[in-house]
Design an enzyme around this catalytic site. Structure first.
Site, PDB file in Angstrom:
ATOM      1  N   HIS A 151      25.570 -59.522 -75.871  1.00 53.30           N
ATOM      2  CA  HIS A 151      26.410 -60.466 -75.126  1.00 53.30           C
ATOM      3  C   HIS A 151      25.543 -61.413 -74.297  1.00 53.30           C
ATOM      4  O   HIS A 151      25.846 -62.598 -74.190  1.00 53.30           O
ATOM      5  CB  HIS A 151      27.356 -59.718 -74.182  1.00 53.30           C
ATOM      6  N   LEU A 196      22.747 -53.867 -81.265  1.00 56.41           N
ATOM      7  CA  LEU A 196      23.403 -53.475 -80.009  1.00 56.41           C
ATOM      8  C   LEU A 196      24.912 -53.632 -80.161  1.00 56.41           C
ATOM      9  O   LEU A 196      25.397 -54.570 -80.782  1.00 56.41           O
ATOM     10  CB  LEU A 196      22.899 -54.328 -78.854  1.00 56.41           C
ATOM     11  N   SER A 197      25.639 -52.681 -79.592  1.00 56.15           N
ATOM     12  CA  SER A 197      27.101 -52.688 -79.666  1.00 56.15           C
ATOM     13  C   SER A 197      27.628 -51.853 -78.504  1.00 56.15           C
ATOM     14  O   SER A 197      27.007 -50.848 -78.129  1.00 56.15           O
ATOM     15  CB  SER A 197      27.534 -52.052 -80.987  1.00 56.15           C
ATOM     16  N   SER A 198      28.769 -52.270 -77.971  1.00 59.65           N
ATOM     17  CA  SER A 198      29.377 -51.469 -76.902  1.00 59.65           C
ATOM     18  C   SER A 198      29.678 -50.062 -77.415  1.00 59.65           C
ATOM     19  O   SER A 198      29.643 -49.090 -76.660  1.00 59.65           O
ATOM     20  CB  SER A 198      30.661 -52.129 -76.408  1.00 59.65           C
ATOM     21  N   MET A 221      34.764 -58.129 -75.328  1.00 60.48           N
ATOM     22  CA  MET A 221      35.632 -57.008 -74.936  1.00 60.48           C
ATOM     23  C   MET A 221      34.956 -56.188 -73.834  1.00 60.48           C
ATOM     24  O   MET A 221      35.355 -55.050 -73.561  1.00 60.48           O
ATOM     25  CB  MET A 221      35.954 -56.139 -76.153  1.00 60.48           C
ATOM     26  N   GLY A 222      33.928 -56.763 -73.204  1.00 59.11           N
ATOM     27  CA  GLY A 222      33.300 -56.099 -72.064  1.00 59.11           C
ATOM     28  C   GLY A 222      32.301 -55.028 -72.456  1.00 59.11           C
ATOM     29  O   GLY A 222      31.869 -54.962 -73.600  1.00 59.11           O
ATOM     30  N   GLN A 261      33.851 -61.708 -88.852  1.00 55.44           N
ATOM     31  CA  GLN A 261      34.670 -62.249 -87.755  1.00 55.44           C
ATOM     32  C   GLN A 261      34.298 -63.710 -87.468  1.00 55.44           C
ATOM     33  O   GLN A 261      35.178 -64.573 -87.327  1.00 55.44           O
ATOM     34  CB  GLN A 261      34.458 -61.396 -86.500  1.00 55.44           C
TER      35      GLN A 261
HETATM   36  P1  AMP Z   1      32.525 -57.598 -78.475  1.00 54.67           P
HETATM   37  O1  AMP Z   1      32.536 -57.460 -76.988  1.00 54.67           O
HETATM   38  O2  AMP Z   1      31.933 -56.436 -79.196  1.00 54.67           O
HETATM   39  O3  AMP Z   1      33.872 -58.034 -79.020  1.00 54.67           O
HETATM   40  O4  AMP Z   1      31.534 -58.795 -78.783  1.00 54.67           O
HETATM   41  C1  AMP Z   1      31.680 -60.053 -78.199  1.00 54.67           C
HETATM   42  C2  AMP Z   1      30.769 -61.032 -78.905  1.00 54.67           C
HETATM   43  O5  AMP Z   1      29.420 -60.589 -78.803  1.00 54.67           O
HETATM   44  C3  AMP Z   1      31.078 -61.148 -80.422  1.00 54.67           C
HETATM   45  O6  AMP Z   1      30.982 -62.500 -80.817  1.00 54.67           O
HETATM   46  C4  AMP Z   1      30.001 -60.309 -81.043  1.00 54.67           C
HETATM   47  O7  AMP Z   1      29.667 -60.704 -82.362  1.00 54.67           O
HETATM   48  C5  AMP Z   1      28.840 -60.552 -80.090  1.00 54.67           C
HETATM   49  N1  AMP Z   1      27.882 -59.456 -80.189  1.00 54.67           N
HETATM   50  C6  AMP Z   1      28.122 -58.130 -80.040  1.00 54.67           C
HETATM   51  N2  AMP Z   1      27.002 -57.424 -80.269  1.00 54.67           N
HETATM   52  C7  AMP Z   1      26.032 -58.315 -80.569  1.00 54.67           C
HETATM   53  C8  AMP Z   1      24.650 -58.208 -80.907  1.00 54.67           C
HETATM   54  N3  AMP Z   1      24.034 -57.037 -80.983  1.00 54.67           N
HETATM   55  N4  AMP Z   1      23.962 -59.334 -81.155  1.00 54.67           N
HETATM   56  C9  AMP Z   1      24.580 -60.551 -81.082  1.00 54.67           C
HETATM   57  N5  AMP Z   1      25.870 -60.724 -80.765  1.00 54.67           N
HETATM   58  C10 AMP Z   1      26.592 -59.620 -80.514  1.00 54.67           C
END
Ligand code: AMP
Length: 284
Positions: free
Chosen positions: A37, A185-187, A30-31, A153
C-alpha cells in the site's frame, strides 16, 4: 489530516478541492496497511496535490464462506501511518453508510472476470467494480492507484473505466515483495503461522522458475502451466486453486506463447488464500 466517514462530506470536500484546481490522487484499500500500500500512497503523494486513501472492507465482494468476518482491521495503526505519510484525507465509511439499503444496482464487467480468481470467488469482481464505482463517486479522483498484485482486478477496473467513460486515470504499480522470500506482501499474510509462511515462498519460486523456462525458450502454455501446477502441488501445505499462463489482455489461457504472457497463481496455504503473478516479456 482529515478523517471522513460520510459519503456526502467526502463529495463536498472533493468538490472544493476540485474548485481550487487541486489534482486528487486516490488509493483505495481494505486497510491493514503494508509496504505494498505504501508504494501506491507514495506515488499518489508525489503526483497529486491532494491525497485520499480509503479504508473499507467491502462486504459485497466476499462470498459467505470467505474471510469477511476475520479480515484484519488496524484502523488506529493505519491512521497513524497515513498521517506520517502525508495523506490528506482518510475516507473510511461504515458498511451501512456505503450500503444503506438493499442494493439493486451493481456494475459488472464480463469475459475478463470469468477466469482466474473469478472462477473461484463468484462475488469478487462484481463487488469490486461496484464498490470502486461508489468510491470514485465519493472521492472524485483525477487519478486512482492500484497494485499489479491483483492483476485481474486492475485489468477489470481499467476496462470498466474505459467502457463506462469514467473520467479518472488508472495507474497500476508493481508488486512489492518481502525481501529474501519474494512473498508478495498482503494483508492476508498476517493469517500465516511460521510454518505456513515458510511454505508461502513456493508462489514466488514457481513464478520465477516458470519465467526462467520462458527465457530458455519454452513456448508451450499447457506444458508450462502443468509444470507450475505440479511444482505447487509438490509443496507440503499448499493447495492449488489455479496456475495459469494467460494472455495479458484477454486473460484467457495461452496455448502458444509469443512475446508476452501473464503467469498467475492462486494457492491456499492452510486456510490462507494467496495470489501472485508475473508478466513475462520476450527480451529485445
Ligand atoms: P487491498 O487493501 O488488499 O484491497 O489492496 C489495496 C491496493 O493495494 C490494491 O490495488 C492492491 O493491488 C494493492 N496491493 C496490495 N498488496 C500489494 C503489493 N504487495 N504490492 C503492490 N500493490 C499491492
Amino acid at each position: 489530516m482529515e478523517i471522513i466517514s460520510k459519503i456526502k462530506t467526502m463529495q463536498e470536500t472533493a468538490d472544493s478541492l476540485r474548485h481550487e484546481n487541486k489534482r486528487i490522487g486516490f488509493v483505495p484499500t481494505m486497510g491493514a496497511l503494508h509496504q505494498g500500500h505504501f508504494s501506491l500512497i507514495n506515488a499518489a503523494k508525489k503526483e497529486n496535490d491532494a491525497l485520499v486513501v480509503s479504508i473499507f472492507v467491502n462486504p459485497i465482494q466476499f462470498s459467505p464462506e470467505e474471510d469477511y468476518g476475520s479480515y484484519p482491521i488496524a484502523l488506529e495503526k493505519d491512521t497513524e501511518i497515513c498521517k506520517q505519510m502525508g495523506v490528506d484525507i482518510i475516507f473510511c465509511p461504515e458498511a451501512t453508510e456505503m450500503y444503506s439499503e438493499r442494493l439493486l444496482t451493481t456494475v459488472n464487467v464480463s469475459e475478463i472476470t470469468s477466469g482466474l480468481c473469478g472462477s473461484f470467488r463468484p462475488c469478487l469482481f462484481q463487488g469490486v467494480t461496484t464498490v470502486v464505482t461508489k468510491l470514485f463517486h465519493a472521492v472524485k479522483p483525477h487519478v486512482a492507484y492500484f497494485g499489479q498484485k491483483d492483476y485481474q482486478q486492475a485489468a477489470v477496473i481499467k476496462r470498466m473505466v474505459m467502457d463506462l467513460n469514467f473520467d479518472v486515470e488508472i495507474r497500476v504499480l508493481p508488486i512489492v515483495r518481502e525481501e529474501g522470500t519474494g512473498l508478495a506482501l498482503s494483508s492476508r499474510n498476517a493469517y500465516l503461522n511460521p510454518e505456513e509462511r515458510a511454505q508461502a515462498g513456493i508462489l514466488f519460486e514457481t513464478l520465477r522458475k516458470a519465467k526462467l523456462m520462458l527465457d530458455d525458450g519454452e513456448r508451450d502454455g499447457v506444458k508450462l502451466s502443468s509444470w507450475m501446477k505440479e511444482n505447487i502441488e509438490g509443496s507440503f501445505l499448499a493447495l492449488l486453486e489455479y496456475a495459469e499462463v494467460c494472455d495479458t489482455e484477454t486473460l484467457k489461457p495461452l496455448l502458444q506463447i509469443e512475446t508476452r504472457a501473464l503467469l498467475a497463481l492462486a494457492v491456499k496455504i492452510g486456510k490462507t488464500r494467496l495470489i501472485d503473478n508475473m508478466i513475462w516479456e520476450q527480451a529485445g
